[in-house]
Design a protein around this motif. Structure first.
Motif, PDB file in Angstrom:
ATOM      1  N   THR A  30     -31.628  12.094  65.554  1.00  0.00           N
ATOM      2  CA  THR A  30     -30.823  11.110  64.831  1.00  0.00           C
ATOM      3  C   THR A  30     -31.732  10.182  64.035  1.00  0.00           C
ATOM      4  O   THR A  30     -32.847   9.894  64.451  1.00  0.00           O
ATOM      5  CB  THR A  30     -29.963  10.266  65.788  1.00  0.00           C
ATOM      6  N   PRO A  31     -31.269   9.711  62.890  1.00  0.00           N
ATOM      7  CA  PRO A  31     -32.093   8.816  62.065  1.00  0.00           C
ATOM      8  C   PRO A  31     -32.068   7.373  62.578  1.00  0.00           C
ATOM      9  O   PRO A  31     -31.169   6.984  63.327  1.00  0.00           O
ATOM     10  CB  PRO A  31     -31.429   8.903  60.693  1.00  0.00           C
ATOM     11  N   LEU A  32     -33.064   6.618  62.145  1.00  0.00           N
ATOM     12  CA  LEU A  32     -33.150   5.196  62.470  1.00  0.00           C
ATOM     13  C   LEU A  32     -32.985   4.362  61.205  1.00  0.00           C
ATOM     14  O   LEU A  32     -33.365   4.794  60.121  1.00  0.00           O
ATOM     15  CB  LEU A  32     -34.511   4.858  63.086  1.00  0.00           C
ATOM     16  N   SER A  84     -47.393   9.974  66.908  1.00  0.00           N
ATOM     17  CA  SER A  84     -47.493  11.035  67.923  1.00  0.00           C
ATOM     18  C   SER A  84     -46.257  11.930  67.979  1.00  0.00           C
ATOM     19  O   SER A  84     -46.230  12.895  68.734  1.00  0.00           O
ATOM     20  CB  SER A  84     -47.726  10.404  69.295  1.00  0.00           C
ATOM     21  N   LEU A  85     -45.241  11.624  67.170  1.00  0.00           N
ATOM     22  CA  LEU A  85     -43.997  12.388  67.220  1.00  0.00           C
ATOM     23  C   LEU A  85     -43.940  13.496  66.171  1.00  0.00           C
ATOM     24  O   LEU A  85     -42.879  14.066  65.912  1.00  0.00           O
ATOM     25  CB  LEU A  85     -42.793  11.449  67.071  1.00  0.00           C
ATOM     26  N   ASP A  86     -45.048  13.799  65.553  1.00  0.00           N
ATOM     27  CA  ASP A  86     -45.179  14.934  64.634  1.00  0.00           C
ATOM     28  C   ASP A  86     -44.179  14.932  63.485  1.00  0.00           C
ATOM     29  O   ASP A  86     -43.636  15.975  63.110  1.00  0.00           O
ATOM     30  CB  ASP A  86     -45.064  16.264  65.395  1.00  0.00           C
ATOM     31  N   GLY A  87     -43.910  13.762  62.936  1.00  0.00           N
ATOM     32  CA  GLY A  87     -43.054  13.686  61.751  1.00  0.00           C
ATOM     33  C   GLY A  87     -41.607  14.038  61.985  1.00  0.00           C
ATOM     34  O   GLY A  87     -40.910  14.442  61.066  1.00  0.00           O
ATOM     35  N   THR A  88     -41.122  13.878  63.207  1.00  0.00           N
ATOM     36  CA  THR A  88     -39.755  14.279  63.514  1.00  0.00           C
ATOM     37  C   THR A  88     -38.744  13.141  63.431  1.00  0.00           C
ATOM     38  O   THR A  88     -37.571  13.354  63.709  1.00  0.00           O
ATOM     39  CB  THR A  88     -39.678  14.884  64.929  1.00  0.00           C
ATOM     40  N   VAL A  89     -39.180  11.942  63.037  1.00  0.00           N
ATOM     41  CA  VAL A  89     -38.264  10.800  63.002  1.00  0.00           C
ATOM     42  C   VAL A  89     -37.973  10.405  61.557  1.00  0.00           C
ATOM     43  O   VAL A  89     -38.878  10.054  60.806  1.00  0.00           O
ATOM     44  CB  VAL A  89     -38.847   9.588  63.764  1.00  0.00           C
ATOM     45  N   GLU A  90     -36.714  10.480  61.182  1.00  0.00           N
ATOM     46  CA  GLU A  90     -36.294  10.015  59.857  1.00  0.00           C
ATOM     47  C   GLU A  90     -35.883   8.559  59.978  1.00  0.00           C
ATOM     48  O   GLU A  90     -35.277   8.164  60.977  1.00  0.00           O
ATOM     49  CB  GLU A  90     -35.090  10.811  59.360  1.00  0.00           C
ATOM     50  N   TYR A  91     -36.182   7.775  58.926  1.00  0.00           N
ATOM     51  CA  TYR A  91     -35.770   6.376  58.956  1.00  0.00           C
ATOM     52  C   TYR A  91     -35.569   5.836  57.551  1.00  0.00           C
ATOM     53  O   TYR A  91     -36.099   6.358  56.582  1.00  0.00           O
ATOM     54  CB  TYR A  91     -36.798   5.513  59.698  1.00  0.00           C
ATOM     55  N   ASP A  92     -34.763   4.773  57.472  1.00  0.00           N
ATOM     56  CA  ASP A  92     -34.577   3.975  56.267  1.00  0.00           C
ATOM     57  C   ASP A  92     -35.012   2.563  56.610  1.00  0.00           C
ATOM     58  O   ASP A  92     -34.586   2.031  57.638  1.00  0.00           O
ATOM     59  CB  ASP A  92     -33.109   3.914  55.831  1.00  0.00           C
ATOM     60  N   ALA A  93     -35.820   1.963  55.758  1.00  0.00           N
ATOM     61  CA  ALA A  93     -36.201   0.558  55.930  1.00  0.00           C
ATOM     62  C   ALA A  93     -35.268  -0.285  55.073  1.00  0.00           C
ATOM     63  O   ALA A  93     -35.099  -0.021  53.883  1.00  0.00           O
ATOM     64  CB  ALA A  93     -37.653   0.355  55.521  1.00  0.00           C
ATOM     65  N   VAL A  94     -34.639  -1.270  55.686  1.00  0.00           N
ATOM     66  CA  VAL A  94     -33.648  -2.115  55.027  1.00  0.00           C
ATOM     67  C   VAL A  94     -34.019  -3.571  55.283  1.00  0.00           C
ATOM     68  O   VAL A  94     -34.403  -3.928  56.392  1.00  0.00           O
ATOM     69  CB  VAL A  94     -32.233  -1.849  55.605  1.00  0.00           C
ATOM     70  N   SER A  95     -33.894  -4.400  54.262  1.00  0.00           N
ATOM     71  CA  SER A  95     -34.116  -5.827  54.462  1.00  0.00           C
ATOM     72  C   SER A  95     -32.879  -6.606  54.065  1.00  0.00           C
ATOM     73  O   SER A  95     -32.117  -6.179  53.189  1.00  0.00           O
ATOM     74  CB  SER A  95     -35.324  -6.300  53.662  1.00  0.00           C
TER      75      SER A  95
END
Length: 149
Positions: A30-32, A84-95
């Protein structure tokens, strides 16, 4: 789990909080959403500084707003925490632009808009810091990223 929101600030607890959220996101695919806060004063100060730099150099500055700086900070913190998670985490940075007293409402608003069902916030105890995940029942300036492989 649909997605999770992680409140990222300048505190030392970011690394641990992001690492925990990243592990869960990687395990559930799941994305963050990484949320940072900028105050109105920071926006004004940043705009004045950029204008002064532009005037001194007799050039026009690329947009480098306080929001963009906050997004880059969150992205860099995430990249380090997710290394260490081998590029498996998708994320959007929001302010968001909000004062401290308004920030809790903004966290809920962004979580609702982004369909986040979990919210991660670093605890603020005087003697120790802890991280917590809170399920969120409800469903700006952004930058997207993926942690490096």
């Amino acid at each position: 789990m649909q997605s999770s929101l992680v409140v990222v600030d300048s505190a030392d607890s970011n690394e641990r909080l992001l690492a925990e959220a990243g592990q869960i996101a990687a395990g559930t695919d799941t994305p963050l959403v990484l949320l940072t806060r900028v105050t109105e004063d920071e926006l004004v100060e940043n705009a004045e500084t950029l204008q002064a730099m532009s005037d001194a150099a007799n050039t026009s500055q690329e947009s480098n707003s306080a929001r963009e700086v906050a997004n880059r900070f969150a992205s860099q913190a995430a990249d380090e925490a997710f290394e260490s998670l081998d590029g498996t985490v998708e994320y959007d940075a929001v302010s968001v632009v909000a004062e401290e007293s308004e920030f809790a409402d903004e966290v809920i608003r962004v979580a609702d808009e982004r369909g986040c069902d979990h919210v991660y916030v670093a605890g603020r105890q005087r003697s120790a810091r802890r991280c917590s995940a809170t399920p969120h029942s409800a469903s700006s300036s952004t930058s997207t990223g993926r942690s490096p492989s």
